[in-house]
Design an enzyme around this catalytic site. Structure first.
Site, PDB file in Angstrom:
ATOM      1  N   CYS A   1       0.003  -8.226 -43.315  1.00  0.00           N
ATOM      2  CA  CYS A   1       0.564  -9.017 -44.212  1.00  0.00           C
ATOM      3  C   CYS A   1       1.988  -9.203 -44.671  1.00  0.00           C
ATOM      4  O   CYS A   1       2.764 -10.160 -44.781  1.00  0.00           O
ATOM      5  CB  CYS A   1      -0.327  -8.908 -45.510  1.00  0.00           C
TER       6      CYS A   1
ATOM      7  N   CYS B   1      -7.031  -6.134 -50.564  1.00  0.00           N
ATOM      8  CA  CYS B   1      -7.397  -7.263 -51.515  1.00  0.00           C
ATOM      9  C   CYS B   1      -8.563  -8.385 -51.214  1.00  0.00           C
ATOM     10  O   CYS B   1      -9.271  -8.953 -51.974  1.00  0.00           O
ATOM     11  CB  CYS B   1      -6.010  -8.244 -51.522  1.00  0.00           C
TER      12      CYS B   1
END
EC number: 2.8.1.13
Length: 382
Positions: free
Chosen positions: A125, A217
């Site tokens: 990410c 997440c």
């Protein structure tokens, strides 16, 4: 005075980073990145809240929505915390909607587990989305720098470990493109975490005692294998198979190899009398291979898709020795002395030969190369 785009997550690190940048005289723009697939509904944007930029920028003010989402990357409470900090400091604050980009991370995560690998979505990410899109945004608003709250340091245009060795995050940043290093600012990297919290307390920031995020997440509940099955329901049951030892003896059965990773000892669901570890995963046979601790040792690894923060021809120095290099193979691991051998026809591929064997080399994880505290580059373990 330079214009700086700062990624603000609503945590203490990026909040104090805003203060440090302002203290240094910079013009700061706060950006909250909406990219949590599971949390899209709790991170709503309302153009009536605050001043909108007069251009066609995708930046929008952020409002908090529902606050019932488990800890993740983009909760309503995180957005609200970041917005309050920005308001306290008097800096503009916008949301960047990255949900469509983030689906690429989720697909990578699921596919890697189904290929018998151990993905690292947080590192991916950073490389694919956070810094890529942040720099795109910075260019759009004519900002000189991009800043984050990572515990790493920029020294003379070079990426180094953070001062706080217990919080160092340089491992996660090895994939930043070399030309972008000159435009990176990492304000908290010269501080220890305890010092950052003290600064936040002195500024009376409500996030001073906020807990660090520890989760993937988008896996907000249950085991990661449950998430994988939910994303690929057509494969449920097809990944079940046998536990076998390194000698080929069948010692049990599992419900899906995506639940395991190389080096794992706990949660195997079988008792063999002595400690056994996952040595490798064989998706072509659905087998999870178990062995003793000694079986985990590896003398070398091969990595691909390498990103080098120096000219790779400088890796081994003028004398070709490269004796001052070390390789870190997991986020919380320690760098281990190694020699690096580049593929002469493909510098994006390298072999790391360790001076002493290392344990639990997991395909799919990053192998990051250091020279002292400096990040030299890295790649992905095959």
């Amino acid at each position: 005075m330079a214009r700086v785009v700062l990624a603000m997550s609503g945590g203490v690190d990026s909040s104090v980073a805003a203060h440090l940048l302002l203290e240094a005289g910079h013009d700061v723009i706060g950006i909250f990145m909406r990219h949590g697939e599971e949390s899209s509904q709790v991170c709503q944007v309302d153009a009536s809240a605050g001043d909108q930029r007069p251009d066609s920028s995708p930046a929008l003010p952020v409002l908090g929505g529902r606050a019932d989402h488990k800890q993740g990357c983009c909760t309503a409470s995180d957005a609200a915390d970041a917005k309050r900090v920005a308001a306290k400091f008097g800096i503009p604050f916008y949301a960047l909607d990255l949900q469509s980009d983030f689906r690429r991370i989720v697909d990578y995560f699921v596919d890697d587990y189904l290929n018998g690998r151990t993905p690292n979505p947080c590192v991916k990410c950073n490389h694919w989305i956070k810094f890529g899109r942040l720099f795109d945004y910075a260019d759009g608003v004519e900002a000189d720098f991009v800043a984050t709250g990572h515990y790493a340091r920029m020294i003379d245009g070079q990426l180094h470990r953070g001062r706080d060795s217990n919080k160092d995050q340089s491992y996660a940043l090895f994939g930043i493109r070399r030309p972008l290093l000159a435009r990176m600012l990492l304000p908290v990297g010269d501080y220890r975490k305890s010092e950052i919290r003290e600064i936040a307390q002195s500024l009376q920031l409500g996030v001073a005692g906020k807990r660090d995020s520890q989760e993937i997440c988008f896996v907000t509940q249950g085991h990661h294998s449950d998430f994988v099955k939910a994303k690929r329901p057509e494969l449920v049951g097809s990944t079940a198979g046998e536990f076998v030892t390194t000698t080929g003896e069948v010692v049990g059965h599992h419900q899906g190899y995506e639940a395991f990773t190389v080096g794992q000892r706990k949660g195997l669901g079988i008792a063999l009398g002595t400690p056994h570890f996952v040595i490798r995963i064989e998706p072509e046979t659905n087998r999870v291979v178990l062995g003793d601790k000694q079986s985990l040792a590896r003398g070398e690894l091969t990595a691909v898709d390498a990103n080098w923060l120096i000219d790779p021809r400088q890796l081994n120095g003028d004398d070709g020795a490269g004796d001052d290099l070390a390789v870190q193979i997991r986020y919380n691991g320690s760098p281990e002395p190694a020699r690096i051998e580049l593929d002469p026809d493909a510098p994006e591929r390298f072999v790391a030969r360790f001076i002493e064997p290392v344990e639990a080399v997991a395909p799919g994880q990053a192998a990051v190369v250091y020279r002292g505290t400096r990040v030299i580059g890295g790649g992905w373990i095959q």
